[in-house]
Design a protein around this motif. Structure first.
Motif, PDB file in Angstrom:
ATOM      1  N   SER A   1       3.377  -6.620   6.648  1.00  0.00           N
ATOM      2  CA  SER A   1       4.762  -7.081   6.784  1.00  0.00           C
ATOM      3  C   SER A   1       5.771  -6.083   6.245  1.00  0.00           C
ATOM      4  O   SER A   1       6.975  -6.260   6.433  1.00  0.00           O
ATOM      5  CB  SER A   1       4.940  -8.417   6.055  1.00  0.00           C
ATOM      6  N   GLY A   2       5.296  -5.056   5.556  1.00  0.00           N
ATOM      7  CA  GLY A   2       6.200  -4.073   4.974  1.00  0.00           C
ATOM      8  C   GLY A   2       6.641  -4.412   3.567  1.00  0.00           C
ATOM      9  O   GLY A   2       7.398  -3.655   2.949  1.00  0.00           O
ATOM     10  N   GLN A   3       6.175  -5.571   3.005  1.00  0.00           N
ATOM     11  CA  GLN A   3       6.572  -5.938   1.643  1.00  0.00           C
ATOM     12  C   GLN A   3       5.954  -4.995   0.614  1.00  0.00           C
ATOM     13  O   GLN A   3       6.556  -4.696  -0.405  1.00  0.00           O
ATOM     14  CB  GLN A   3       6.170  -7.386   1.355  1.00  0.00           C
ATOM     15  N   LEU A   4       4.760  -4.492   0.895  1.00  0.00           N
ATOM     16  CA  LEU A   4       4.109  -3.497   0.049  1.00  0.00           C
ATOM     17  C   LEU A   4       3.995  -2.187   0.806  1.00  0.00           C
ATOM     18  O   LEU A   4       3.558  -2.165   1.962  1.00  0.00           O
ATOM     19  CB  LEU A   4       2.709  -3.955  -0.380  1.00  0.00           C
ATOM     20  N   ASP A   5       4.377  -1.096   0.160  1.00  0.00           N
ATOM     21  CA  ASP A   5       4.253   0.235   0.753  1.00  0.00           C
ATOM     22  C   ASP A   5       3.170   0.987   0.012  1.00  0.00           C
ATOM     23  O   ASP A   5       3.237   1.142  -1.213  1.00  0.00           O
ATOM     24  CB  ASP A   5       5.596   0.969   0.642  1.00  0.00           C
ATOM     25  N   THR A   6       2.157   1.442   0.717  1.00  0.00           N
ATOM     26  CA  THR A   6       1.080   2.230   0.109  1.00  0.00           C
ATOM     27  C   THR A   6       0.895   3.563   0.818  1.00  0.00           C
ATOM     28  O   THR A   6      -0.080   4.272   0.586  1.00  0.00           O
ATOM     29  CB  THR A   6      -0.253   1.446   0.163  1.00  0.00           C
ATOM     30  N   SER A   7       1.842   3.937   1.677  1.00  0.00           N
ATOM     31  CA  SER A   7       1.664   5.100   2.553  1.00  0.00           C
ATOM     32  C   SER A   7       1.635   6.431   1.813  1.00  0.00           C
ATOM     33  O   SER A   7       1.155   7.432   2.358  1.00  0.00           O
ATOM     34  CB  SER A   7       2.780   5.129   3.603  1.00  0.00           C
ATOM     35  N   LEU A   8       2.145   6.481   0.576  1.00  0.00           N
ATOM     36  CA  LEU A   8       2.185   7.747  -0.152  1.00  0.00           C
ATOM     37  C   LEU A   8       0.907   8.026  -0.931  1.00  0.00           C
ATOM     38  O   LEU A   8       0.777   9.093  -1.547  1.00  0.00           O
ATOM     39  CB  LEU A   8       3.375   7.761  -1.119  1.00  0.00           C
ATOM     40  N   LEU A   9      -0.057   7.091  -0.930  1.00  0.00           N
ATOM     41  CA  LEU A   9      -1.290   7.241  -1.698  1.00  0.00           C
ATOM     42  C   LEU A   9      -2.419   7.759  -0.816  1.00  0.00           C
ATOM     43  O   LEU A   9      -2.554   7.360   0.343  1.00  0.00           O
ATOM     44  CB  LEU A   9      -1.712   5.898  -2.294  1.00  0.00           C
ATOM     45  N   ASP A  10      -3.256   8.640  -1.394  1.00  0.00           N
ATOM     46  CA  ASP A  10      -4.475   9.037  -0.688  1.00  0.00           C
ATOM     47  C   ASP A  10      -5.643   8.204  -1.213  1.00  0.00           C
ATOM     48  O   ASP A  10      -5.481   7.337  -2.075  1.00  0.00           O
ATOM     49  CB  ASP A  10      -4.722  10.538  -0.812  1.00  0.00           C
TER      50      ASP A  10
END
Length: 883
Positions: A555-564
Motif C-alpha cells: 500500500s506504500g505505508q512502509l517503504d523498504t526500497s532503500l535496503l539491500d
C-alpha cells in the motif's frame, strides 16, 4: 586626534567585536574596517567579495567578548541557536530550520543527523545530539555560513555550516603568550582558566605551534533535598494509571513511595572542566608545497545537571536522585598537503576523529511516560485494591559510546586570476559508532515477575550480555555511515563586474545499522525488510505479522526500497547551487543565489512495528523502517557594502527556504512505541533577513552588531501527526521572530604608552516555542500531580484539544494542545581594562543584570526542566604575549 600606532593596535586587538572588526589602518586620519579573509568557498577570499552570506567572529572578538566554548559564542550569532541539556549535549540550528531536540539518552542510537555541519578547520566533526564542544583557544576565527552549503560541505550542511578555524604554526620566529582568569558567580562557585600557546621556527622550513588550556567552571545549581508536598517529587499513581490504560483500581488512593536524595544533596553541583591541547607542525617542502599536521586532544567532564526545576523555589534548584556525570574525550588528528601543479592549486586534507563518551543520567522521570509505566514501579496485577502500591521510582541510564570518523578530501582550484575559475574535488567519509546504553527502568528488586514480563521471559538480562542484574533494558548498537561524493563549482566573469557560478555535488551514502535491544533484534529485522520475500519476513516476524507487513509495503505505508538483502541502506542524489553577483562599485556588491541542502535517511530500531492504537489516523499505521531524506531549497538576495571611507561596513541578506519531508524525533509511548524513532513531520517554509554592521564611529569608538528577522511556518503535516504536531500554519520550534546584538568599544590613552578601554555588549533573543509536539498542557498536568504544583512556565495554546494522545483530564476530556514558551531575554556584559603592546589586564562582569534566561525547556522526562545561563559573574583576566 590623530591615531597613534598604539591606538590602531588597540582597535585591532581589543576593540574587535561581533562579526567584524577594525584593523591597523589609517586613511585621512580615520581608522578603517579590515577586510577579513575567509574560506567559505574553499578559496581564501575577502569576506566582502564572497557572493554568499558569511559571518565571522575573529579570535580577537572572542577574546574581547570573553567567550571560549560553544554556548557562549552562539549568543553573538543571532541567526544561530543551540538547544540542549548542557556542555557537550547540544545541537545547532541556523535560520529556524529546527524540529525536536534529540533525546540525549538515545541520541547515539537514534542517529538523527544534524542539520548544521560543524567543522574544526577542514574536518567535519558533527554528531547527532552531541555537537562536539571544542574549547575555542588560540582561534583565528569562527565562520558561520547560513543556508544550504551542501555542494561544498556535504550532508549535514542542510541549513548551514559552522567552522572553527585555528591559528596555524608560522615561520616568523618565536612567539608565546598566556591568558588566565578567575571569576565568581552569584550564588555559585569560583571559576578559573589558564590558556597558553607558543610558536617556534625550528628551521627555515619547519615550525611548530602548541596551545594548551585548562578551564574549570564552577557550578551554580543546587541539588536540594526532596520534600514531597513542597514542590518536591512525590510521584502520582494517577499519572501512571492513566498512561498505562487505567490499570490501578483507584489511583487517587494508591500510596506512592517518593524517591529519596539525602545522600546526593549538594550546592553548586553542576561543574564543567575543559582540559586539552593542540599540537601543530608546518613543513615547507619547497617553494610550492607545504604540509600541515595537527592533533587536538580534549577532555570535557561535567557533574550534575545544567537545568533547574521550575516547580521548586528559585531558579537554581533541582531534585535529582542518582549521581550524574558526562565524560567526553576526543582526539582529532588532521593533515593538509597544499601545493601547485602547473596552473592548478592542489589540496589534499584528511582527518581521524576518535571520541569516547561515558554518561550517567538520572532517569527517574521515565516512570511518568509510556504504557508500561505500571510495570516499572507499581504492584497491582491480581492484587486487592487495598494492597496496591507504587514503589520508589528511582532509575538511571548509563551510556558508553565510542565514535571514530575518517575523512579524505582531494580538491583543486584554478587560478583566481582567470576569467573562469573551477573548484573541484572528491570526498570520502566513514563513521563508526558503537554504543551500549543500559537502563534501569523497572523495579526488578521488588517485582521481578513484572519486570520479566516487560523485558523478556528469559529474565532481566534476557540478551545474555555482561550487565548487572539491576539493568532491565539495553541498547547495543553499531552504526556505520560511509559517504563518497564528487563536487565542483564553476565561476565565470560575465563582465568586469558581474560573475555567475554553478556548483553541484553527487553523493552516495551507505548506512549500516546493526545490533539489538533487550526486546528486539535490529539486525535481523533490517535483513528481513531488505530481503522482502515472504519466506524472510515470515521467518523473522511470523506468518500473520509478515502478511500484515507485506500489505503495508504494497500500500506504500512502509517503504523498504532503500535496503539491500543485508539490511544496508543506500541513498544517492545530486544537489546544486547557482549564484550571480554584481560588483556595483569598489564598495558595494549585490548577489542572488539558489542552493539545495539535505539530511540523509535515518534507520529506526523498531521499524515496521504496528501502532498500539489502531484507531483513526493510526489505523494500519506502522513505524517507518527509516525516515526519508529531508531537503531544503533556498533562495537568497543580499548585498555587501563598505562605506564612508571604509569606516562603516553593512551587510544584509533576505532569504526564502522551503523544507520538504522535515525529519523529526518522535516518542509517542501511549499510541505507538515505547522506543524513540524518527519520522517525517511534513513540510515547512522559512522567510527571513540577516544583517550585520561594524562602524568606526570616531578615533576612539567602535560600534558593531548583528540582527535576524525570522518567519517560519509548517505548510503540511504527516496525517498520523495531526493533533500531535502543531497544525499547518504554526511556527517551527526554537526560532525567534527577532534576535540581535550590539557591541561598543571605547578606548582612551593613558600614561607610559598604555591604553584604557571599556567594552560593552548586549544581546536580545525573542520568544521561542519548545519542541514539535503540542503536549505542554498534558505535561503541566502531570507536573501538578507529581509535584503538587505547576511549573509556572508560559504556554502558547495552539489547539482547543490535544487529541493525539489518549490522556484524559478529571472531566474526561482531552487536554488542550500547546507548546511551552521559551520567553525572550536580554543579556548584557561589561569589561574595563588597561593594555600596552604586550599585556592586558581586565575586570569584567558577565550577565550584568543577573538575568536568568530560558535557553531550553527539556521535557524528555515528562515534567519540564529549564536550561538556563550562568548568573552574574564578576572576574579578572590577564594576558601576556612574548615576541
Amino acid at each position: 586626534m590623530k591615531l597613534t600606532k598604539l591606538h590602531c593596535a588597540v582597535i585591532t586587538a581589543i576593540a574587535a567585536s561581533g562579526p567584524l572588526y577594525a584593523q591597523e589602518s589609517i586613511k585621512k586620519d580615520k581608522a578603517s574596517i579590515e577586510v577579513i579573509q575567509v574560506t567559505a568557498t574553499k578559496r581564501t577570499e575577502s569576506i566582502q567579495e564572497v557572493p554568499v552570506t558569511v559571518t565571522a567572529l575573529t579570535g580577537d572578538s572572542l577574546e574581547k567578548l570573553g567567550v571560549a566554548n560553544f554556548d557562549q559564542y552562539v549568543e553573538f550569532l543571532p541567526n544561530v541557536v543551540f538547544q540542549g541539556t548542557g556542555p557537550g549535549q547540544n545541537e545547532i540550528y541556523i535560520r529556524g530550520a529546527a524540529t525536536t531536540q534529540t533525546n540525549i539518552s538515545v541520541s547515539s542510537v537514534q542517529a538523527l543527523q544534524p542539520s548544521v555541519a560543524f567543522y574544526l578547520d577542514e574536518q567535519p566533526v558533527s554528531m547527532q545530539g552531541r555537537n562536539l564542544d571544542i574549547y575555542a583557544t588560540d582561534v583565528e576565527r569562527i565562520e558561520v555560513l547560513p543556508g544550504p552549503q551542501g555542494t561544498l560541505f556535504g550532508a549535514s550542511s542542510q541549513s548551514g555550516t559552522v567552522r572553527l578555524i585555528t591559528n596555524k604554526p608560522t615561520h616568523d620566529g618565536f612567539a608565546a603568550g598566556f591568558d588566565t582568569s578567575i571569576s565568581s558567580t552569584k550564588g555559585g562557585d569560583m571559576s578559573n582558566s589558564v590558556e597558553a600557546y607558543f610558536n617556534m621556527s625550528l628551521t627555515d622550513a619547519l615550525a611548530v605551534r602548541v596551545a594548551a588550556y585548562n578551564d574549570l567552571q564552577g557550578g551554580w545549581i543546587d541539588n536540594i533535598l526532596n520534600v514531597p508536598g513542597q514542590g518536591g517529587y512525590n510521584g502520582s499513581a494517577e499519572v501512571i494509571s492513566r498512561i498505562s490504560g487505567g490499570v490501578l483500581a483507584d489511583p487517587k488512593n494508591v500510596p506512592v513511595i517518593a524517591p529519596q536524595n539525602a545522600m546526593l544533596v549538594e550546592d553548586n553541583f553542576n561543574t564543567a572542566h575543559y582540559a586539552g591541547a593542540r599540537f601543530g607542525l608546518s613543513y615547507l617542502i619547497n617553494d610550492e608545497w607545504d604540509l600541515l599536521v595537527q592533533h587536538t586532544q580534549q577532555s570535557l567532564d561535567t557533574e550534575g545537571v545544567f537545568a533547574y526545576d521550575p516547580n521548586l523555589e528559585g531558579e537554581s534548584s533541582t531534585n535529582r536522585f542518582t549521581p550524574e556525570n558526562n565524560n567526553d574525550d576526543f582526539g582529532l588528528t588532521t593533515w593538509t598537503l597544499e601545493g601547485r601543479l602547473e596552473h592548478l592549486d592542489i589540496v589534499y586534507t584528511g582527518g581521524y576523529l576518535d571520541r569516547d563518551i561515558n554518561s550517567n543520567i538520572d532517569y527517574t522521570g521515565y516512570t511518568n511516560g509510556g504504557s508500561f509505566s505500571a510495570y516499572y514501579v507499581c504492584n497491582y496485577a491480581g492484587i486487592p485494591e487495598s494492597e496496591q502500591e507504587c514503589l520508589d521510582p528511582t532509575k538511571f541510564y548509563k551510556e558508553q559510546t565510542s565514535t571514530s570518523r575518517t575523512t579524505h578530501e582531494l580538491r583543486m582550484n584554478t587560478s583566481a586570476e582567470n576569467r573562469w575559475r573551477i573548484t573541484a574535488g572528491l570526498f570520502y567519509d566513514t563513521q563508526d559508532l558503537s554504543t551500549v546504553g543500559q537502563f534501569k527502568i523497572a523495579s526488578t528488586d521488588k517485582f521481578p515477575d513484572l519486570a520479566r514480563t516487560l523485558v523478556g521471559n528469559e529474565g532481566i538480562n534476557s540478551n545474555g550480555g555482561p550487565f548487572p542484574a539491576e539493568i532491565s533494558f539495553v541498547n547495543d548498537v553499531t552504526h556505520t555511515i560511509d559517504q563518497i561524493a564528487v563536487f565542483g563549482q564553476l565561476e565565470f566573469d560575465l563582465s568586469e563586474s558581474v560573475t555567475a557560478s554553478l556548483g553541484a555535488r553527487w553523493y552516495q551514502i551507505d548506512d549500516i545499522y546493526k545490533g539489538s535491544t533487550t526486546t528486539a533484534d535490529v539486525s535481523g529485522r533490517l535483513r528481513a525488510f531488505g530481503d522482502g520475500s515472504d519466506a524472510a519476513l515470515t521467518e523473522f516476524f511470523g506468518a500473520d505479522e509478515a502478511a500484515s507487513i507485506q500489505a503495508a509495503i504494497a500500500s506504500g505505508q512502509l517503504d523498504t526500497s532503500l535496503l539491500d538483502s543485508n539490511g544496508k541502506l543506500t541513498v544517492d542524489d545530486t544537489i546544486i547551487k547557482t549564484a550571480i553577483d554584481w560588483q556595483i562599485n569598489q564598495d558595494v556588491m549585490v548577489f542572488a543565489s539558489y542552493s539545495e541542502g539535505f539530511r540523509p535517511p535515518v534507520t529506526n530500531r523498531v521499524g515496521g512495528g504496528a501502532a498500539k492504537n489502531q484507531q483513526g489516523a493510526f489505523e494500519g499505521f506502522r513505524i517507518p523502517v527509516y525516515s526519508t531524506t529531508d531537503s531544503l531549497d533556498n533562495i537568497e538576495l543580499g548585498f555587501k557594502s563598505t562605506l564612508f571611507e571604509q569606516s562603516l561596513r553593512f551587510n544584509a541578506t533576505a532569504y526564502y527556504s522551503k523544507i520538504s519531508d522535515l525529519q523529526t524525533s518522535r516518542y509517542d509511548p501511549t499510541n505507538i512505541s515505547f522506543l524513540v524513532f524518527t519520522d517525517n513531520v511534513g513540510d515547512a517554509k522559512i522567510k527571513g533577513i540577516d544583517g550585520d554592521f561594524s562602524w568606526v564611529a570616531s578615533d576612539n569608538l567602535v560600534i558593531s552588531g548583528a540582527f535576524s528577522f525570522l518567519d517560519t511556518e509548517l505548510t503540511s503535516i504527516n496525517e498520523q501527526l495531526d493533533g500531535i504536531a502543531p497544525a499547518v500554519g504554526s511556527r517551527l520550534p526554537y526560532s525567534a521572530k527577532f534576535s540581535g546584538n550590539l557591541q561598543a568599544q571605547y578606548f582612551f590613552p593613558l600614561k607610559q604608552d598604555m591604553t584604557g578601554y571599556v567594552n560593552g555588549s548586549i544581546s536580545y533573543t525573542g520568544k521561542r516555542l519548545a519542541g514539535m509536539a503540542m503536549d505542554a498542557y498534558m505535561i503541566e498536568d502531570a507536573t501538578n500531580l507529581i509535584y503538587g504544583t505547576g511549573s509556572g512556565l508560559s504556554i502558547e495554546k495552539e489547539a482547543e484539544v490535544y487529541s493525539g494522545v489518549n490522556y484524559l483530564d478529571s472531566n474526561g476530556e482531552v487536554f488542550a494542545g500547546g507548546r511551552y514558551v521559551q520567553d525572550s531575554y536580554v543579556l548584557a556584559n561589561l569589561s574595563v581594562g588597561v593594555t600596552n603592546d604586550e599585556w592586558k589586564a581586565e575586570l569584567f562582569i558577565d550577565n550584568v543584570t543577573d538575568k536568568s534566561a530560558i535557553l531550553y525547556i527539556d521535557t524528555q522526562q515528562y515534567t519540564p526542566k529549564v536550561v538556563s545561563n550562568r548568573p552574574r559573574t564578576i572576574g579578572f583576566r590577564f594576558s601576556y604575549d612574548f615576541y
